[in-house]
Design a protein around this motif. Sequence first.
Motif, short mmCIF file in Angstrom:
data_model
loop_
_atom_site.label_atom_id
_atom_site.label_comp_id
_atom_site.label_asym_id
_atom_site.label_seq_id
_atom_site.Cartn_x
_atom_site.Cartn_y
_atom_site.Cartn_z
N UNK A 29 1.12 -0.92 -0.34
CA UNK A 29 0.44 -0.02 -0.14
C UNK A 29 0.53 1.35 0.19
N UNK A 30 0.20 1.76 -0.59
CA UNK A 30 1.20 3.43 -0.69
C UNK A 30 0.11 4.31 0.05
N UNK A 31 0.31 5.64 0.95
CA UNK A 31 -0.06 6.24 1.21
C UNK A 31 -0.17 7.91 0.21
N UNK A 32 -1.73 8.33 0.40
CA UNK A 32 -2.01 9.49 -0.39
C UNK A 32 -1.91 10.97 0.59
N UNK A 33 -1.91 10.55 1.39
CA UNK A 33 -2.05 11.35 2.34
C UNK A 33 -0.86 13.08 2.86
N UNK A 34 -0.31 13.93 2.19
CA UNK A 34 0.55 14.86 2.05
C UNK A 34 1.17 15.27 3.24
N UNK A 42 2.46 11.29 -6.83
CA UNK A 42 1.39 10.79 -7.46
C UNK A 42 2.95 9.82 -8.86
N UNK A 43 3.36 11.02 -8.99
CA UNK A 43 4.67 10.74 -10.42
C UNK A 43 5.72 9.26 -9.95
N UNK A 44 6.13 9.34 -8.66
CA UNK A 44 7.12 8.11 -7.56
C UNK A 44 6.10 7.25 -7.86
N UNK A 45 4.70 7.13 -7.46
CA UNK A 45 4.04 6.09 -7.11
C UNK A 45 3.99 5.50 -8.58
N UNK A 46 3.61 6.15 -9.96
CA UNK A 46 3.76 5.98 -11.15
C UNK A 46 4.76 4.92 -11.46
N UNK A 57 -1.52 -3.32 -5.30
CA UNK A 57 -1.16 -1.89 -5.42
C UNK A 57 -2.98 -1.94 -4.47
N UNK A 58 -2.33 -1.60 -3.49
CA UNK A 58 -3.94 -0.73 -2.51
C UNK A 58 -3.31 0.78 -1.78
N UNK A 59 -4.05 1.49 -1.98
CA UNK A 59 -3.59 3.22 -1.27
C UNK A 59 -4.96 3.10 -0.21
N UNK A 76 -5.70 7.66 -9.12
CA UNK A 76 -4.19 6.90 -9.08
C UNK A 76 -4.50 5.14 -9.64
N UNK A 77 -6.43 4.92 -9.45
CA UNK A 77 -6.56 3.35 -10.49
C UNK A 77 -5.58 2.37 -10.04
#
Length: 188
Positions: A29-34, A42-46, A57-59, A76-77
């Motif tokens: 999982x990736x944390x989307x909380x800035x 987003x760019x790094x996650x992609x 992949x979870x967010x 983010x899909x």
Amino acid sequence: MLNKKVLVKSITSLSEARYCAGMFVDYISFDLDEESGYHVPKKKLEEIRGWLSGVKILVSLPTGNVSLIREALDEYGPDGFLFSPEQYSLLPLVDVPVKVLEWADDIDMLPFIPEPEVILLLTGPGAVKEEKLKDLDNEILKGFDFQNVKSIPERVDGFAFVGSFEEQVGHNSYTGLMEALEYIEENY
């Protein structure tokens, strides 16, 4: 290949994500909380996602606003969403293939038992009680201590861990994660 389900939460680097994928971890999982120290832009996650295959992949995004969560899912899909304990009431409102509910309290404190397809990630010391879990149809993961791999209640399907921070580009210290995954590979 791992014989237990594994989720690694809050991945921040390509090297750790690739290690997880190579060890056949089921979910990262990736944390989307800035505001979070674990935030991944987003760019790094992609870029990270482009190097991976096989792992779901979870967010996560700590908000009670369903519209913001839906926007993030559209943008983010991901394959799924990691719900915090405060977001349990949003489970039926968010349409995503993989739903993981993190829960730290006693399982009896859940206001309702989620649908069987919701994965329960139990993190508190009182949350994983064998006698209370036997009637649940949900997959159950035990988190986050690396030492959890050495004693697992029969009803628990796997483990969850928290990712590490990249010390410098291409260099992580995820020794605890490596040892835990190797233990799972060798003992289950």
